[in-house]
Design a protein around this motif. Structure first.
Motif, short mmCIF file in Angstrom:
data_model
loop_
_atom_site.label_atom_id
_atom_site.label_comp_id
_atom_site.label_asym_id
_atom_site.label_seq_id
_atom_site.Cartn_x
_atom_site.Cartn_y
_atom_site.Cartn_z
N ARG A 32 -9.29 -22.16 0.71
CA ARG A 32 -8.45 -21.57 -0.32
C ARG A 32 -7.60 -20.47 0.29
O ARG A 32 -7.98 -19.88 1.29
CB ARG A 32 -9.31 -21.02 -1.46
N LYS A 33 -6.44 -20.21 -0.34
CA LYS A 33 -5.56 -19.15 0.15
C LYS A 33 -5.14 -18.26 -1.01
O LYS A 33 -4.99 -18.72 -2.13
CB LYS A 33 -4.33 -19.72 0.83
N VAL A 34 -5.01 -16.98 -0.70
CA VAL A 34 -4.51 -16.02 -1.67
C VAL A 34 -3.26 -15.40 -1.05
O VAL A 34 -3.31 -14.91 0.07
CB VAL A 34 -5.55 -14.92 -1.98
N ARG A 35 -2.17 -15.46 -1.78
CA ARG A 35 -0.92 -14.85 -1.32
C ARG A 35 -0.94 -13.39 -1.73
O ARG A 35 -1.33 -13.08 -2.86
CB ARG A 35 0.27 -15.54 -1.98
N PHE A 36 -0.51 -12.50 -0.84
CA PHE A 36 -0.47 -11.09 -1.22
C PHE A 36 0.59 -10.35 -0.43
O PHE A 36 1.10 -10.85 0.57
CB PHE A 36 -1.85 -10.43 -1.05
N ASP A 37 0.91 -9.18 -0.91
CA ASP A 37 1.88 -8.31 -0.24
C ASP A 37 1.72 -6.90 -0.78
O ASP A 37 0.88 -6.66 -1.64
CB ASP A 37 3.31 -8.82 -0.48
N GLU A 38 2.55 -6.02 -0.29
CA GLU A 38 2.54 -4.64 -0.77
C GLU A 38 2.94 -4.62 -2.24
O GLU A 38 3.82 -5.37 -2.64
CB GLU A 38 3.55 -3.81 0.03
N PRO A 39 2.30 -3.75 -3.04
CA PRO A 39 2.73 -3.63 -4.43
C PRO A 39 4.22 -3.25 -4.48
O PRO A 39 4.68 -2.44 -3.68
CB PRO A 39 1.87 -2.47 -4.97
N GLY A 40 4.94 -3.90 -5.34
CA GLY A 40 6.36 -3.61 -5.46
C GLY A 40 7.26 -4.46 -4.58
O GLY A 40 8.47 -4.42 -4.70
N TRP A 41 6.68 -5.26 -3.68
CA TRP A 41 7.47 -6.16 -2.84
C TRP A 41 8.16 -7.17 -3.73
O TRP A 41 7.53 -7.79 -4.60
CB TRP A 41 6.56 -6.85 -1.82
N LYS A 42 9.47 -7.36 -3.55
CA LYS A 42 10.25 -8.20 -4.47
C LYS A 42 10.33 -9.67 -4.07
O LYS A 42 10.55 -10.53 -4.89
CB LYS A 42 11.69 -7.65 -4.59
N GLY A 43 10.16 -9.98 -2.79
CA GLY A 43 10.29 -11.36 -2.35
C GLY A 43 8.98 -12.13 -2.47
O GLY A 43 8.03 -11.68 -3.10
#
Length: 125
Positions: free
Chosen positions: A62-73
């Motif tokens: 399984r994969k979870v996509r994540f990024d910095e809070p507020g990242w727009k892309g």
């Protein structure tokens, strides 16, 4: 929110290499990883089931996509894990890799680690 007795928490373990992946990231991303791990404790099906696309060795992971809070892309990072055992009711989630999605870095790391684990289990079995 309290968990009902039926909602058992299961184990979440990380490969040593996956822990090293996380340690290379900045504090904001480490907080996101911690949030994902907390979510996993309560929901072992958190994230998206990986199919039969290359690398095929990750089918069933399984994969979870994540990024910095507020990242727009689109989220730039992936958290890749596998539930074990794969048949029946999983008892734990194994974190295989954490890393950038570009150039398939996180997936390549996870695939290599799955293959290494299978080779080690083959030698010990």
């Amino acid at each position: 929110m309290s968990l009902s007795p039926e909602a058992e928490q299961h184990e979440v373990e990380a490969l040593t290499e996956a822990t090293a992946d996380a340690n290379e990231l900045d504090e904001v991303l480490k907080r996101e990883i911690a949030r994902i791990v907390v979510e996993l404790h309560g929901n072992l099906h958190h994230g998206e089931l990986m199919g039969d696309k290359p690398p095929r060795v990750l089918k069933g992971c399984r994969k979870v996509r994540f990024d910095e809070p507020g990242w727009k892309g689109k989220p730039r990072y992936r958290f890749v894990y596998r539930n074990e055992p794969t048949d029946g009711a999983p008892a734990k989630s194994i974190v295989l890799a954490i890393g950038r999605r570009d150039r398939m870095i996180a997936y390549a790391k996870a695939a290599r680690r799955v293959k290494e684990q299978a080779a080690q289990e083959g030698q010990s079995g």
